[in-house]
Design a protein around this motif. Structure first.
Motif, PDB file in Angstrom:
ATOM      1  N   ASP A  53       7.746  10.272  12.974  1.00 54.71           N
ATOM      2  CA  ASP A  53       7.762  10.292  14.370  1.00 54.71           C
ATOM      3  C   ASP A  53       7.405   9.053  15.164  1.00 54.71           C
ATOM      4  N   LYS A  54       6.493   8.325  14.435  1.00 58.55           N
ATOM      5  CA  LYS A  54       5.867   6.989  14.950  1.00 58.55           C
ATOM      6  C   LYS A  54       6.927   5.873  14.682  1.00 58.55           C
ATOM      7  N   TYR A  55       7.444   5.811  13.650  1.00 58.38           N
ATOM      8  CA  TYR A  55       8.340   4.579  13.023  1.00 58.38           C
ATOM      9  C   TYR A  55       9.742   4.678  13.166  1.00 58.38           C
ATOM     10  N   HIS A  56      10.342   5.934  13.385  1.00 67.78           N
ATOM     11  CA  HIS A  56      11.870   6.030  13.330  1.00 67.78           C
ATOM     12  C   HIS A  56      12.210   6.857  14.501  1.00 67.78           C
ATOM     13  N   CYS A  70       3.561  -3.146   3.909  1.00 72.30           N
ATOM     14  CA  CYS A  70       3.624  -4.375   3.223  1.00 72.30           C
ATOM     15  C   CYS A  70       2.817  -5.356   3.943  1.00 72.30           C
ATOM     16  N   ARG A  71       1.856  -6.035   3.169  1.00 75.87           N
ATOM     17  CA  ARG A  71       0.961  -6.979   3.754  1.00 75.87           C
ATOM     18  C   ARG A  71       1.650  -8.256   4.179  1.00 75.87           C
ATOM     19  N   LEU A  72       2.653  -8.779   3.515  1.00 78.39           N
ATOM     20  CA  LEU A  72       3.268  -9.674   3.976  1.00 78.39           C
ATOM     21  C   LEU A  72       4.111  -9.625   5.135  1.00 78.39           C
ATOM     22  N   ARG A  73       4.800  -8.444   5.453  1.00 81.59           N
ATOM     23  CA  ARG A  73       5.626  -8.358   6.786  1.00 81.59           C
ATOM     24  C   ARG A  73       4.647  -7.686   7.692  1.00 81.59           C
ATOM     25  N   LYS A  74       3.529  -7.337   7.160  1.00 81.55           N
ATOM     26  CA  LYS A  74       2.468  -6.522   8.109  1.00 81.55           C
ATOM     27  C   LYS A  74       3.121  -5.229   8.788  1.00 81.55           C
ATOM     28  N   GLU A  75       3.882  -4.518   7.971  1.00 79.33           N
ATOM     29  CA  GLU A  75       4.567  -3.204   8.667  1.00 79.33           C
ATOM     30  C   GLU A  75       5.082  -2.579   7.481  1.00 79.33           C
ATOM     31  N   PHE A  76       5.326  -1.465   7.807  1.00 82.67           N
ATOM     32  CA  PHE A  76       5.880  -0.341   6.724  1.00 82.67           C
ATOM     33  C   PHE A  76       7.083  -0.632   6.617  1.00 82.67           C
ATOM     34  N   ARG A  77       7.533  -0.632   5.105  1.00 86.41           N
ATOM     35  CA  ARG A  77       8.897  -0.897   4.756  1.00 86.41           C
ATOM     36  C   ARG A  77       9.297   0.006   3.382  1.00 86.41           C
ATOM     37  N   PHE A  78      10.504   0.000   3.354  1.00 92.32           N
ATOM     38  CA  PHE A  78      11.239   1.091   2.269  1.00 92.32           C
ATOM     39  C   PHE A  78      11.372   0.054   1.287  1.00 92.32           C
ATOM     40  N   PRO A 121      -6.750   4.396   3.301  1.00 90.85           N
ATOM     41  CA  PRO A 121      -5.760   5.461   3.439  1.00 90.85           C
ATOM     42  C   PRO A 121      -5.156   5.389   4.682  1.00 90.85           C
ATOM     43  N   HIS A 122      -4.065   5.817   4.712  1.00 92.36           N
ATOM     44  CA  HIS A 122      -3.341   5.964   6.062  1.00 92.36           C
ATOM     45  C   HIS A 122      -3.344   7.422   6.527  1.00 92.36           C
ATOM     46  N   GLU A 179       0.799  -1.188   0.223  1.00 90.70           N
ATOM     47  CA  GLU A 179      -0.057  -0.131  -0.017  1.00 90.70           C
ATOM     48  C   GLU A 179       0.934   1.219  -0.042  1.00 90.70           C
ATOM     49  N   PRO A 180       1.076   1.886  -1.065  1.00 90.33           N
ATOM     50  CA  PRO A 180       2.012   3.014  -1.394  1.00 90.33           C
ATOM     51  C   PRO A 180       1.750   4.115  -0.084  1.00 90.33           C
ATOM     52  N   PHE A 181       2.606   4.701   0.350  1.00 86.43           N
ATOM     53  CA  PHE A 181       2.411   5.816   1.295  1.00 86.43           C
ATOM     54  C   PHE A 181       3.197   6.997   0.982  1.00 86.43           C
ATOM     55  N   ALA A 182       4.526   6.961   0.675  1.00 88.25           N
ATOM     56  CA  ALA A 182       5.085   7.950   0.443  1.00 88.25           C
ATOM     57  C   ALA A 182       6.307   7.627  -0.481  1.00 88.25           C
ATOM     58  N   ILE A 183       6.918   8.828  -1.264  1.00 88.87           N
ATOM     59  CA  ILE A 183       8.040   8.714  -2.037  1.00 88.87           C
ATOM     60  C   ILE A 183       9.198   9.528  -1.561  1.00 88.87           C
ATOM     61  N   LEU A 184      10.190   9.298  -1.525  1.00 85.00           N
ATOM     62  CA  LEU A 184      11.461  10.056  -1.087  1.00 85.00           C
ATOM     63  C   LEU A 184      12.547   9.960  -1.979  1.00 85.00           C
TER      64      LEU A 184
END
Length: 229
Positions: free
Chosen positions: A226-229, A190-198, A216-217, A174-179
């Motif tokens: 702030d939440k994940y890093h 990532c639905r496989l890992r059940k967490e946000f990934r790069f 939508p997130h 589920e795309p959230f941001a592009i850096l």
């Protein structure tokens, strides 16, 4: 409508944009750009004239549009036009083919609606700020535009991803941001890992934008950090 008709209509539109982008365009330039014969260009120009587009022929030089003929009625100041031209050089450093192509086409459309005086200056600035090593640098991905579209429309994306250990896995993301930091990075759930990934777009071997929407997130990029890093 037959494909050939759609293709020709698309080309006529593109030719009109080229005519609006530069003061003078030659038949040879157009033929080379679209990979067709000069005879076909002559027919296309005639078709534009018959449809009411005021194309003028300057003997020994090429084609030009009657000054004042522009679509749509959007105006940029000289400084705004210059800023867009300079921004193009930053975009040309991108390693994604789709992003470079989309931006370059957008710049052509923007140039096409500038007044002749500003257009000439914008083209001069573009000529004086281009770097061939940037324009011709190798691109390593071609999916950024599709990922942007999936992000803004909350579309689920299926990918085959190669990680840094060269292991391939199938993911639903589920795309959230592009850096960007030297390379492009996609932040996605990532639905496989059940967490946000790069994810690096250049490591996506295969990609499919699905018709299924995801929820939508509801957080900003700063809230994510702030939440994940």
């Amino acid at each position: 409508m037959e494909y050939s008709e759609v293709n020709r209509l698309s080309r006529l539109t593109a030719i009109l944009i080229q005519l609006q982008t530069k003061r003078i365009v030659t038949a040879s330039e157009l033929a080379s750009k679209f990979g067709i014969s000069k005879r076909t260009i002559y027919r296309d120009i005639k078709a534009l004239e018959q449809s009411g587009v005021p194309v003028l022929t300057e003997e020994g030089k090429g084609y030009t549009l009657m000054d004042g003929y522009r679509i749509p009625p959007v105006m940029f100041t000289e400084k705004q036009a210059n800023a867009l031209i300079l921004a193009e050089q930053l975009v040309l450093k991108s390693k994604d083919v789709s992003f470079v192509q989309d931006y370059s086409e957008a710049i052509d459309k923007i140039k096409s609606i500038l007044k002749y005086s500003i257009k000439d200056k914008a083209n001069l600035l573009a000529d004086r700020t281009q770097y061939n090593q940037v324009k011709n640098q190798e691109r390593n991905s071609n999916n950024l535009s599709d990922l942007q579209n999936a992000l803004t429309n909350y579309k689920l994306v299926k990918i085959e991803y190669i990680n840094k250990e060269n292991s391939v896995s199938s993911r639903l993301i589920e795309p959230f941001a592009i850096l960007n930091s030297e390379n492009w990075y996609l932040v996605a759930y990532c639905r496989l890992r059940k967490e946000f990934r790069f994810f690096r777009p250049d490591r996506i071997r295969k990609m499919e934008i699905l018709s299924e929407n995801f929820e939508p997130h509801n957080m900003t990029l700063q809230e994510y950090f702030d939440k994940y890093h």
